[in-house]
Enzyme design. Structure first.
Site, PDB file in Angstrom:
ATOM      1  N   VAL A 193      75.308  29.758  -1.734  1.00  0.00           N
ATOM      2  CA  VAL A 193      75.048  29.610  -0.165  1.00  0.00           C
ATOM      3  C   VAL A 193      76.617  29.075  -0.023  1.00  0.00           C
ATOM      4  CG1 VAL A 193      74.840  28.133   2.084  1.00  0.00           C
ATOM      5  CG2 VAL A 193      73.054  28.936   0.144  1.00  0.00           C
ATOM      6  N   ASN A 242      78.623  23.542  -7.961  1.00  0.00           N
ATOM      7  CA  ASN A 242      78.634  25.138  -7.678  1.00  0.00           C
ATOM      8  C   ASN A 242      79.537  25.444  -7.344  1.00  0.00           C
ATOM      9  OD1 ASN A 242      76.691  24.993  -9.758  1.00  0.00           O
ATOM     10  ND2 ASN A 242      74.973  25.515  -8.283  1.00  0.00           N
ATOM     11  N   ARG A 293      65.994  17.846   0.157  1.00  0.00           N
ATOM     12  CA  ARG A 293      65.190  18.317  -0.370  1.00  0.00           C
ATOM     13  C   ARG A 293      65.421  20.022  -0.873  1.00  0.00           C
ATOM     14  NH1 ARG A 293      63.291  13.943  -2.207  1.00  0.00           N
ATOM     15  NH2 ARG A 293      62.559  13.291  -0.659  1.00  0.00           N
ATOM     16  N   ASP A 294      65.981  20.368  -2.293  1.00  0.00           N
ATOM     17  CA  ASP A 294      65.985  21.795  -2.124  1.00  0.00           C
ATOM     18  C   ASP A 294      64.857  22.576  -2.123  1.00  0.00           C
ATOM     19  OD1 ASP A 294      68.549  23.027  -4.004  1.00  0.00           O
ATOM     20  OD2 ASP A 294      66.894  24.502  -4.265  1.00  0.00           O
ATOM     21  N   ILE A 295      64.557  23.800  -1.809  1.00  0.00           N
ATOM     22  CA  ILE A 295      63.761  24.279  -1.736  1.00  0.00           C
ATOM     23  C   ILE A 295      62.981  24.726  -3.067  1.00  0.00           C
ATOM     24  CG2 ILE A 295      64.160  26.577  -1.344  1.00  0.00           C
ATOM     25  CD1 ILE A 295      62.995  26.843   0.759  1.00  0.00           C
ATOM     26  N   HIS A 328      74.627  19.160  -5.093  1.00  0.00           N
ATOM     27  CA  HIS A 328      73.631  19.090  -5.979  1.00  0.00           C
ATOM     28  C   HIS A 328      73.436  18.254  -6.747  1.00  0.00           C
ATOM     29  CE1 HIS A 328      71.899  23.182  -5.868  1.00  0.00           C
ATOM     30  NE2 HIS A 328      73.673  24.112  -5.620  1.00  0.00           N
ATOM     31  N   HIS A 373      77.686  22.634  -1.269  1.00  0.00           N
ATOM     32  CA  HIS A 373      77.594  21.200  -1.160  1.00  0.00           C
ATOM     33  C   HIS A 373      77.417  20.953  -2.546  1.00  0.00           C
ATOM     34  CE1 HIS A 373      75.742  25.052  -1.692  1.00  0.00           C
ATOM     35  NE2 HIS A 373      75.097  24.713  -3.565  1.00  0.00           N
TER      36      HIS A 373
END
Ligand code: 5GP
Length: 156
Positions: free
Chosen positions: A135, A126, A68-70, A141, A139
């Protein structure tokens, strides 16, 4: 080169004379080494993969991890990351299309696990500063859980 010389007061003085060219080569060597060290150092996501940084992991395969994204920007916001590091999705696709397929398949699996596969979800990568990539370990999303609306606004 180390030069010895007798000073006006009679003492022995030593001075270094380094040519501009040697100084330039030395500086280039230092910069190259800094660059190598930076590319060798782990990204945040490698530290998550290695369990050095905690994360809420929702799924893992031999080649990918999803957590999970923070800072979630949708009801479901999961990051899907290949365990091998590439800077962005284009580099990943060029170097290892099979691994890119693994990332997409993991995202599809997570969408099922999160119960958003039917209603629909978005998978975005992205790429670069203008897209807001922070980052530099590729990755996806995975976003879902409510109607997401258009992805980008028209230019002003
Ligand atoms: P990017 O901006 O590079 O496309 O996405 C990086 C994402 O990583 C951001 O959405 C950000 O909220 C997320 N993030 C940053 N730090 C952490 C962290 O320590 N843990 C987790 N789980 N996500 C993080």
């Amino acid at each position: 080169m180390l030069n010895d010389a007798v000073s006006p007061s009679g003492g022995l003085t030593a001075s270094f004379s380094i040519s501009a060219e040697r100084l330039r080569c030395h500086r280039a060597r230092v910069l190259r080494r800094a660059d190598t060290l930076a590319s060798m150092s782990d990204t945040l996501f490698e530290r998550i993969i290695n369990r050095e940084v905690p994360a809420d992991i929702v799924h893992e395969t031999e080649t990918t991890i999803a957590f999970r994204d923070i800072n979630p920007r949708a009801t479901t916001h999961v990051l899907v990351v290949p365990k091998t590091r590439y800077r962005n999705v284009a580099e990943l696709a060029a170097a290892d299309p099979g691994l890119l397929a693994d990332v997409v398949n993991t995202a599809a699996k997570v969408a099922e696990l999160e119960g958003v596969a039917e209603a629909g979800y978005r998978l975005t990568f992205n790429t670069g500063e203008d897209a807001g990539q922070t980052v530099f370990h590729v990755h996806g999303h995975l976003l879902g859980g409510s109607s997401l609306g258009p992805e980008a606004r028209p230019p002003k």
